[in-house]
Write a protein that holds these residues in place. Structure first.
Motif, PDB file in Angstrom:
ATOM      1  N   VAL A  22       1.347   4.375  -2.764  1.00 14.92           N
ATOM      2  CA  VAL A  22       1.288   5.806  -2.448  1.00 14.92           C
ATOM      3  C   VAL A  22       2.515   6.528  -2.996  1.00 14.92           C
ATOM      4  O   VAL A  22       2.421   7.581  -3.632  1.00 14.92           O
ATOM      5  CB  VAL A  22       1.165   6.016  -0.925  1.00 14.92           C
ATOM      6  CG1 VAL A  22       1.327   7.491  -0.564  1.00 14.92           C
ATOM      7  CG2 VAL A  22      -0.170   5.496  -0.422  1.00 14.92           C
ATOM      8  N   ASP A  23       3.683   5.941  -2.745  1.00 16.09           N
ATOM      9  CA  ASP A  23       4.928   6.569  -3.193  1.00 16.09           C
ATOM     10  C   ASP A  23       4.995   6.658  -4.714  1.00 16.09           C
ATOM     11  O   ASP A  23       5.451   7.675  -5.269  1.00 16.09           O
ATOM     12  CB  ASP A  23       6.134   5.785  -2.670  1.00 16.09           C
ATOM     13  CG  ASP A  23       6.247   5.844  -1.146  1.00 16.09           C
ATOM     14  OD1 ASP A  23       5.645   6.753  -0.546  1.00 16.09           O
ATOM     15  OD2 ASP A  23       6.910   4.962  -0.567  1.00 16.09           O
TER      16      ASP A  23
ATOM     17  N   ASP B  48      -8.457   4.885   0.152  1.00 10.27           N
ATOM     18  CA  ASP B  48      -8.011   6.273   0.271  1.00 10.27           C
ATOM     19  C   ASP B  48      -6.550   6.436  -0.138  1.00 10.27           C
ATOM     20  O   ASP B  48      -6.131   7.531  -0.528  1.00 10.27           O
ATOM     21  CB  ASP B  48      -8.203   6.776   1.710  1.00 10.27           C
ATOM     22  CG  ASP B  48      -9.655   7.122   2.019  1.00 10.27           C
ATOM     23  OD1 ASP B  48     -10.452   7.237   1.073  1.00 10.27           O
ATOM     24  OD2 ASP B  48      -9.979   7.271   3.215  1.00 10.27           O
ATOM     25  N   ALA B  49      -5.777   5.348  -0.057  1.00 17.99           N
ATOM     26  CA  ALA B  49      -4.373   5.408  -0.463  1.00 17.99           C
ATOM     27  C   ALA B  49      -4.214   5.438  -1.982  1.00 17.99           C
ATOM     28  O   ALA B  49      -3.108   5.656  -2.480  1.00 17.99           O
ATOM     29  CB  ALA B  49      -3.608   4.223   0.113  1.00 17.99           C
ATOM     30  N   GLY B  50      -5.309   5.206  -2.707  1.00 19.15           N
ATOM     31  CA  GLY B  50      -5.237   5.285  -4.155  1.00 19.15           C
ATOM     32  C   GLY B  50      -5.538   3.998  -4.892  1.00 19.15           C
ATOM     33  O   GLY B  50      -5.485   3.963  -6.125  1.00 19.15           O
TER      34      GLY B  50
ATOM     35  N   GLU C 274      -8.751   2.616   4.361  1.00 21.38           N
ATOM     36  CA  GLU C 274      -7.366   3.090   4.257  1.00 21.38           C
ATOM     37  C   GLU C 274      -6.768   2.736   2.902  1.00 21.38           C
ATOM     38  O   GLU C 274      -6.075   3.553   2.275  1.00 21.38           O
ATOM     39  CB  GLU C 274      -6.536   2.485   5.382  1.00 21.38           C
ATOM     40  CG  GLU C 274      -5.094   2.962   5.398  1.00 21.38           C
ATOM     41  CD  GLU C 274      -4.287   2.326   6.533  1.00 21.38           C
ATOM     42  OE1 GLU C 274      -3.047   2.452   6.497  1.00 21.38           O
ATOM     43  OE2 GLU C 274      -4.897   1.711   7.432  1.00 21.38           O
TER      44      GLU C 274
ATOM     45  N   GLN D 115       2.463   6.793  -6.813  1.00 23.73           N
ATOM     46  CA  GLN D 115       1.499   7.773  -7.305  1.00 23.73           C
ATOM     47  C   GLN D 115       2.005   9.195  -7.103  1.00 23.73           C
ATOM     48  O   GLN D 115       1.751  10.068  -7.928  1.00 23.73           O
ATOM     49  CB  GLN D 115       0.152   7.563  -6.604  1.00 23.73           C
ATOM     50  CG  GLN D 115      -0.560   6.302  -7.061  1.00 23.73           C
ATOM     51  CD  GLN D 115      -1.869   6.076  -6.340  1.00 23.73           C
ATOM     52  OE1 GLN D 115      -2.032   6.455  -5.181  1.00 23.73           O
ATOM     53  NE2 GLN D 115      -2.810   5.447  -7.006  1.00 23.73           N
ATOM     54  N   ARG D 116       2.715   9.425  -6.028  1.00 23.05           N
ATOM     55  CA  ARG D 116       3.291  10.750  -5.810  1.00 23.05           C
ATOM     56  C   ARG D 116       4.344  11.064  -6.854  1.00 23.05           C
ATOM     57  O   ARG D 116       4.543  12.230  -7.229  1.00 23.05           O
ATOM     58  CB  ARG D 116       3.901  10.824  -4.414  1.00 23.05           C
ATOM     59  CG  ARG D 116       2.884  10.900  -3.284  1.00 23.05           C
ATOM     60  CD  ARG D 116       3.572  10.789  -1.945  1.00 23.05           C
ATOM     61  NE  ARG D 116       2.614  10.876  -0.838  1.00 23.05           N
ATOM     62  CZ  ARG D 116       2.903  10.549   0.419  1.00 23.05           C
ATOM     63  NH1 ARG D 116       4.125  10.122   0.734  1.00 23.05           N
ATOM     64  NH2 ARG D 116       1.977  10.663   1.348  1.00 23.05           N
TER      65      ARG D 116
ATOM     66  N   LYS E 106       0.833  -1.204   0.000  1.00 27.53           N
ATOM     67  CA  LYS E 106       0.000   0.000   0.000  1.00 27.53           C
ATOM     68  C   LYS E 106       0.866   1.252   0.000  1.00 27.53           C
ATOM     69  O   LYS E 106       0.625   2.192  -0.769  1.00 27.53           O
ATOM     70  CB  LYS E 106      -0.908   0.002   1.227  1.00 27.53           C
ATOM     71  CG  LYS E 106      -1.920   1.133   1.255  1.00 27.53           C
ATOM     72  CD  LYS E 106      -2.187   1.613   2.660  1.00 27.53           C
ATOM     73  CE  LYS E 106      -1.001   2.405   3.194  1.00 27.53           C
ATOM     74  NZ  LYS E 106      -1.278   3.047   4.494  1.00 27.53           N
ATOM     75  N   GLN E 107       1.904   1.285   0.842  1.00 34.39           N
ATOM     76  CA  GLN E 107       2.758   2.451   0.893  1.00 34.39           C
ATOM     77  C   GLN E 107       3.558   2.607  -0.391  1.00 34.39           C
ATOM     78  O   GLN E 107       3.801   3.734  -0.855  1.00 34.39           O
ATOM     79  CB  GLN E 107       3.719   2.368   2.091  1.00 34.39           C
ATOM     80  CG  GLN E 107       4.555   3.624   2.302  1.00 34.39           C
ATOM     81  CD  GLN E 107       3.709   4.866   2.495  1.00 34.39           C
ATOM     82  OE1 GLN E 107       2.783   4.848   3.304  1.00 34.39           O
ATOM     83  NE2 GLN E 107       4.007   5.932   1.753  1.00 34.39           N
TER      84      GLN E 107
END
Length: 220
Positions: free
Chosen positions: A64-65, A92-94, A89, A67-68, A60-61
């Motif tokens: 997030v990274d 919402d994380a994408g 969660e 997508q950023r 998941k993280q």
């Protein structure tokens, strides 16, 4: 479609990889975030299937990274974490969708199709007179259904998911075969493209030397 499968469980990973390949997808299976990071570098994918908890971090993280850092394809989280807070969660994380283990592979395939429909409609009209049903994997030319082989459909689907964009020969080959698929012969791609043109019409697929191939949406 070409899929990235990030799953450290060897039994589940192998089973999903083989099932999805039998469904006609190209699947690159990674067992860690480090492997996935190397796999996606400069590589085209249509969707990611990500486990949440991995030996070297959080899927998941990692999503997030990524997508950023820029554009990513639709991602589905596949995890044993099934509480309401976890699902919220993850979304919402994408993540485009969230599937709790254990699950049937047929449900995964259906959710994957739904994610792609949200990116673009399942039915597409291409120039000059071609209609596609991406969910049913069917194609019509001038109102007549085209009898396409699995490889021909895979090529057409890869182009249709990138309508209007030039797709290089190298990218198209990787979208259809992935890293672990059988390598294509030097002229195999051209042969399959030629067969598609015979079935769909000469102008259905454009070629530009040095750029590759593309299909275009029909003008409404």
């Amino acid at each position: 479609m070409r899929l990235l499968l990030l799953e450290d469980d060897p039994i589940l990973g192998e089973g999903l990889r083989d099932w999805l390949r039998a469904e006609g997808h190209a699947v690159d299976w990674c067992r860690s975030i480090a492997e996935a990071r190397a796999a996606v570098h400069g590589e085209p994918f249509d969707a990611w299937l990500l486990d949440w908890q991995l030996p070297d971090g959080s899927g998941k993280q990692w999503l997030v990274d990524r997508q950023r850092a820029g554009h990513t394809p639709p991602a589905l989280l596949l995890t044993a974490r099934g509480e309401l807070g976890d699902r919220i969660e993850g979304l919402d994380a994408g993540a485009a969708d969230y599937l709790v283990k254990p699950f049937a592979p047929e449900e995964l395939a259906a959710r994957l199709r739904a994610c792609l429909r949200r990116q673009q409609p399942a039915r597409k009209r291409l120039e000059p007179d071609v209609e596609l049903d991406l969910a049913a994997r069917r194609a019509w030319a001038a109102g007549e259904e085209a009898d396409l082989t699995a490889r021909e459909w895979a090529l057409l689907e890869a182009l249709a998911l990138r309508t209007g964009r030039w797709v290089s020969k190298a990218d198209l080959d990787r979208l259809v075969h992935g890293f672990d698929g059988e390598p294509a012969l030097s002229n195999a791609l051209e042969v399959h493209i030629a067969k598609l043109r015979r079935k769909l019409g000469r102008d259905a697929i454009e070629t530009l030397r040095g750029m590759g191939y593309r299909v275009r949406d029909a003008q409404v």
